[in-house]
Design an enzyme around this catalytic site. Structure first.
Site, PDB file in Angstrom:
ATOM      1  N   ALA A   6       0.844  -1.327  -0.183  1.00 31.95           N
ATOM      2  CA  ALA A   6      -0.035  -0.127   0.001  1.00 31.95           C
ATOM      3  C   ALA A   6       0.819   1.302   0.018  1.00 31.95           C
ATOM      4  O   ALA A   6       1.749   1.323   0.617  1.00 31.95           O
ATOM      5  CB  ALA A   6      -0.971   0.120   1.044  1.00 31.95           C
ATOM      6  N   CYS A   7       0.312   2.216  -0.817  1.00 34.65           N
ATOM      7  CA  CYS A   7       1.114   3.583  -0.757  1.00 34.65           C
ATOM      8  C   CYS A   7      -0.258   4.580  -0.949  1.00 34.65           C
ATOM      9  O   CYS A   7      -1.196   4.212  -0.867  1.00 34.65           O
ATOM     10  CB  CYS A   7       2.062   3.837  -1.980  1.00 34.65           C
ATOM     11  SG  CYS A   7       1.515   3.804  -3.498  1.00 34.65           S
ATOM     12  N   ASP A   8       0.244   5.850  -0.919  1.00 30.77           N
ATOM     13  CA  ASP A   8      -0.577   6.868  -1.148  1.00 30.77           C
ATOM     14  C   ASP A   8      -1.588   6.741  -2.379  1.00 30.77           C
ATOM     15  O   ASP A   8      -2.897   6.727  -2.104  1.00 30.77           O
ATOM     16  CB  ASP A   8      -0.116   8.267  -0.907  1.00 30.77           C
ATOM     17  CG  ASP A   8      -1.142   9.322  -1.020  1.00 30.77           C
ATOM     18  OD1 ASP A   8      -1.771   9.473  -0.006  1.00 30.77           O
ATOM     19  OD2 ASP A   8      -1.171  10.288  -1.573  1.00 30.77           O
TER      20      ASP A   8
END
Length: 460
Positions: free
Chosen positions: A372-374
């Site tokens: 997960a990233c932004d």
């Protein structure tokens, strides 16, 4: 500290929502930008017929895509449709490009129809469901469309006019470089997409319509500041930071994934000074040379910056990027040199990785790992690709590895890998998942330990 973290998380979530309306539609923005750069009267290959596409795409296509996406984020396809209808009221009759109006009316339309659906849930007689659903969406869309045309359009037009005039004043008086004091720290807090697509892009589009280019497209996307910092690590650091810097340079500068250098700053927060200095110097050169772009170069790759530069405007863009990289390098180098001895060497990093991965429960039995990233499209995609490759090399095919936005982690997620600064958001979104925060999503040491545990479990 907890309140500060909570405030940061809320800001990140709001920024993510704002940028989330724009990012899925960046292909349309780039298509419009390329058509503008190629076919308008001052373009590379002027074409009167093709240039007629520029106005309608800017006036209708881009705002309506944003509105649909925003409404869909709130209440699925139904919310997207109502949000799009509502946004037509903001667009029609306005002299301004209503990207900001779309960012308001799209989600608002989705929210209103969501509340209406909740109000009627379980109260509609059998056989009348489709009738009620269709007419409720149509009536709500109609009312919001009229409201936005009469009330929201003048308000948004006034706000946009004030903002555009303010930005023009800042640019004309050459004080725009001071925006680096806010933009560079915001990027490191993973608000880069929100700053670029949620704040700068709507104003930049207005400038493109009037002047054929906008320097605002270069403020957040400039890869120079990050490049200088990464090169300083490459040349003067030690251990895992030095080893991972060359790969990070390629991913950042050529691939345009700026999130890759944020952990390098977070390892030594004083380096934010180097990022600000580089940003300031680059913006100063952009203003001095009259640089600008015709569309958002996203991701912020040097190739993207070249692709959407206006005719005759490439050299000023490259000069600004080069200057910002040189300045950030020379500011960062002394700090990196001074702290090189304190940086963990490869053996220490590996030992730390072993201890932290061992804390994850039942990792060997997991069937799914999410990165997960932004935005869900940058460092998370790169991390997922790296782990997939390591798993394939060990012959492990029963574990699904995917990437996702931190705010879109599914409820049934088992193991989520993310940057440390996003761990709190990830835990809020999916409390039942095991959250594994790491400092650098390209650091293979942790991944190797994850693969080892899975392989050991499969061998039993």
């Amino acid at each position: 500290m907890k309140e500060a973290n909570s405030g940061r998380v809320k800001i990140q979530q709001f920024g993510r929502f704002m940028s989330g309306m724009v990012m899925p539609n960046l292909g349309a923005f780039i298509a419009w930008g390329l058509i503008t750069a190629l076919f308008i009267a001052t373009g590379w290959v002027p074409n009167e017929k093709f240039s007629l596409l520029v106005g309608p795409m800017l006036t209708y296509l881009l705002p309506l895509l944003i509105a649909y996406t925003g409404g869909k984020m709130v209440h699925g396809v139904r919310g997207g449709v109502v949000g799009t209808i509502a946004t037509m009221g903001v667009i029609v009759g306005s002299d301004a490009t209503m990207l900001m109006g779309a960012m308001i009316m799209g989600p608002l339309g989705g929210l209103v129809i969501k509340k209406i659906d909740q109000l009627f849930e379980g109260k509609v007689p059998g056989g009348f469901e489709m009738l009620v659903e269709n007419f409720s969406a149509g009536i709500i869309g109609l009312l919001l469309c009229l409201l936005s045309n009469v009330v929201i359009q003048p308000i948004m037009g006034g706000i946009l006019s004030i903002l555009t005039s303010g930005v023009n004043w800042i640019v004309n008086h050459k004080v725009l470089p001071f925006s680096a004091l806010f933009i560079e720290p915001a990027k490191v807090l993973f608000l880069n997409n929100a700053v670029n697509h949620g704040v700068l892009a709507p104003i930049a589009v207005e400038q493109v319509k009037e002047a054929g280019k906008s320097v605002l497209f270069l403020l957040e996307t400039n890869p120079g500041p990050g490049l200088g910092i990464l090169v300083a690590y490459w040349l003067f650091s030690k251990g895992s930071a030095k080893a991972s810097a060359p790969g990070a340079v390629i991913v950042h500068f050529l691939g345009g994934i700026h999130e890759i250098y944020f952990p390098f700053i977070l390892m030594q927060p004083i380096l934010i000074v180097a990022a600000i200095a580089g940003g300031f110097a680059g913006q100063f050169m952009f203003i001095l040379t009259g640089a600008g772009e015709v569309a958002a170069p996203s991701p912020g790759s040097i190739f993207a910056l070249i692709a959407v530069a206006p005719k005759g405007g490439l050299i000023p863009v490259l000069i600004g990027v080069a200057v910002s990289a040189v300045v950030s390098f020379f500011v960062a180098a002394p700090f990196v040199k001074r702290n090189a001895a304190k940086m963990a060497d490869d053996d220490t990093a590996l030992a730390t990785a072993k201890a932290s991965v061992a804390d994850i429960k039942n990792i060997g039995n997991t069937t799914s790992i999410l990165f997960a990233c932004d935005a869900g499209m940058g460092t998370s995609a790169m991390g997922a690709s790296r782990l997939k490759k390591l798993l394939a090399e060990r012959g492990i095919v029963n574990v699904r590895v995917d990437h996702v936005s931190v705010d879109a982690i599914p409820a049934d997620a088992e193991l989520v890998v993310c940057q440390k600064s996003l761990a709190e958001r990830a835990k809020k979104v999916c409390p039942t998942a095991q959250i594994y925060p790491i400092g650098n999503l390209v650091n293979a040491a942790e991944y190797a330990q994850i693969v080892d545990q899975i392989a050991t479990a499969n061998a039993k």
